[in-house]
Motif scaffolding. Sequence first.
Motif, mmCIF file in Angstrom:
data_model
loop_
_atom_site.group_PDB
_atom_site.id
_atom_site.type_symbol
_atom_site.label_atom_id
_atom_site.label_comp_id
_atom_site.label_asym_id
_atom_site.label_seq_id
_atom_site.Cartn_x
_atom_site.Cartn_y
_atom_site.Cartn_z
ATOM 1 N N ASP A 62 -80.861 -40.851 12.724
ATOM 2 C CA ASP A 62 -79.654 -40.337 13.388
ATOM 3 C C ASP A 62 -78.550 -41.382 13.485
ATOM 4 N N PHE A 63 -78.717 -42.508 12.779
ATOM 5 C CA PHE A 63 -77.767 -43.613 12.934
ATOM 6 C C PHE A 63 -76.333 -43.192 12.622
ATOM 7 N N ILE A 64 -76.119 -42.546 11.494
ATOM 8 C CA ILE A 64 -74.753 -42.208 11.089
ATOM 9 C C ILE A 64 -74.089 -41.309 12.131
ATOM 10 N N ASP A 65 -74.815 -40.315 12.609
ATOM 11 C CA ASP A 65 -74.247 -39.425 13.623
ATOM 12 C C ASP A 65 -73.909 -40.187 14.900
ATOM 13 N N ARG A 66 -74.807 -41.074 15.332
ATOM 14 C CA ARG A 66 -74.554 -41.835 16.555
ATOM 15 C C ARG A 66 -73.391 -42.799 16.372
ATOM 16 N N PHE A 67 -73.336 -43.434 15.223
ATOM 17 C CA PHE A 67 -72.250 -44.375 14.977
ATOM 18 C C PHE A 67 -70.907 -43.649 14.897
ATOM 19 N N THR A 68 -70.897 -42.508 14.219
ATOM 20 C CA THR A 68 -69.660 -41.730 14.120
ATOM 21 C C THR A 68 -69.163 -41.312 15.492
ATOM 22 N N ALA A 69 -70.081 -40.937 16.372
ATOM 23 C CA ALA A 69 -69.698 -40.556 17.735
ATOM 24 C C ALA A 69 -69.123 -41.747 18.495
ATOM 25 N N LEU A 70 -69.694 -42.930 18.285
ATOM 26 C CA LEU A 70 -69.180 -44.129 18.950
ATOM 27 C C LEU A 70 -67.780 -44.474 18.464
ATOM 28 N N VAL A 71 -67.546 -44.307 17.166
ATOM 29 C CA VAL A 71 -66.206 -44.565 16.621
ATOM 30 C C VAL A 71 -65.198 -43.581 17.220
ATOM 31 N N ALA A 72 -65.591 -42.329 17.362
ATOM 32 C CA ALA A 72 -64.698 -41.319 17.923
ATOM 33 C C ALA A 72 -64.331 -41.638 19.370
ATOM 34 N N GLN A 73 -65.213 -42.361 20.069
ATOM 35 C CA GLN A 73 -64.972 -42.721 21.465
ATOM 36 C C GLN A 73 -64.322 -44.100 21.618
ATOM 37 N N ALA A 74 -64.009 -44.753 20.510
ATOM 38 C CA ALA A 74 -63.460 -46.105 20.562
ATOM 39 C C ALA A 74 -62.156 -46.132 21.349
ATOM 40 N N LYS A 75 -61.980 -47.176 22.115
ATOM 41 C CA LYS A 75 -60.782 -47.327 22.953
ATOM 42 C C LYS A 75 -59.928 -48.482 22.431
ATOM 43 N N THR A 76 -58.662 -48.430 22.727
ATOM 44 C CA THR A 76 -57.753 -49.508 22.369
ATOM 45 C C THR A 76 -57.212 -50.165 23.633
ATOM 46 N N ILE A 77 -56.880 -51.432 23.518
ATOM 47 C CA ILE A 77 -56.250 -52.144 24.625
ATOM 48 C C ILE A 77 -54.757 -51.946 24.531
ATOM 49 N N PRO A 78 -54.107 -51.395 25.569
ATOM 50 C CA PRO A 78 -52.653 -51.188 25.503
ATOM 51 C C PRO A 78 -51.919 -52.503 25.261
ATOM 52 N N ALA A 79 -50.901 -52.444 24.426
ATOM 53 C CA ALA A 79 -50.103 -53.636 24.160
ATOM 54 C C ALA A 79 -49.317 -54.014 25.413
ATOM 55 N N PRO A 80 -49.155 -55.312 25.676
ATOM 56 C CA PRO A 80 -48.385 -55.724 26.847
ATOM 57 C C PRO A 80 -46.934 -55.254 26.739
ATOM 58 N N PRO A 81 -46.291 -54.892 27.832
ATOM 59 C CA PRO A 81 -44.901 -54.429 27.762
ATOM 60 C C PRO A 81 -43.966 -55.521 27.258
ATOM 61 N N SER A 82 -43.026 -55.137 26.430
ATOM 62 C CA SER A 82 -42.060 -56.103 25.905
ATOM 63 C C SER A 82 -40.991 -56.381 26.952
ATOM 64 N N ASP A 83 -40.432 -57.584 26.894
ATOM 65 C CA ASP A 83 -39.402 -57.959 27.850
ATOM 66 C C ASP A 83 -38.096 -57.204 27.565
#
Length: 231
Positions: free
Chosen positions: A210-231
């Motif tokens: 089930d690795f591919i299915d589990r990995f694909t689900a983890l990628v779909a849940q991946a989060k990003t760190i918001p970029a710091p606000p520009s001055d």
Amino acid sequence: NAYQLQQSLLDPTRPPQPPAPAPSASKHKRSPLPPGTTLNELLPPKGLSLNFARQVMGWRDSVLPYARRVQIVSIPYYSIDGKRSERYRTALAGADRFRWARNYHVSLYGLQHLAWIREQGWVTLVEGETDTAQLMQRGIPALGVPGVQSWKLEWAEILKGLQVFVWQESDAAGETLAKKVCAAIPGAGIITAPSGAKDPCELAVLVGHDFIDRFTALVAQAKTIPAPPSD
């Protein structure tokens, strides 16, 4: 003593001097030799294919150049311009399980497959070689960072144009790597290691087919760190 007598005979006007202390033997002592390991010991418990590691990734059994009784796994690294280095896996576990060959050049692991990775349009960054091989043998584009502290800002240029994900292991080092990658590559996604599996190899052993299915689900849940606000 004999040394002082010799000095007095050579130069009677000079007071005898004590002999210089002998250099400390500890300065010339090598670090203890690692226990060694082989492909057969290292790969199967991690769910890795021996044939894939040998034929596609270029891994081989060898011995330490300066201690030929110690068996090691030799892992080739390539720079972006094709320069080859080698890193040795010298033990299954412990702080001294990796050593670099002489005149090594630290780079992302797996750059010999960069052309194929670019065709896929995305890549997952992981810590180390075995996790890179784990993803690559399943057709998942991956590159390895050889230790959290080795991350270099210029590697972001190599990954330019790719959608980048970074696997965050469930420890302080994993969090540090994720932050470094996201700071260098805005928009990179963080794949959070699931409970019970800190890295792709542990996930492979845990979930099997089930690795591919589990990995694909983890990628779909991946989060990003918001970029710091520009001055």
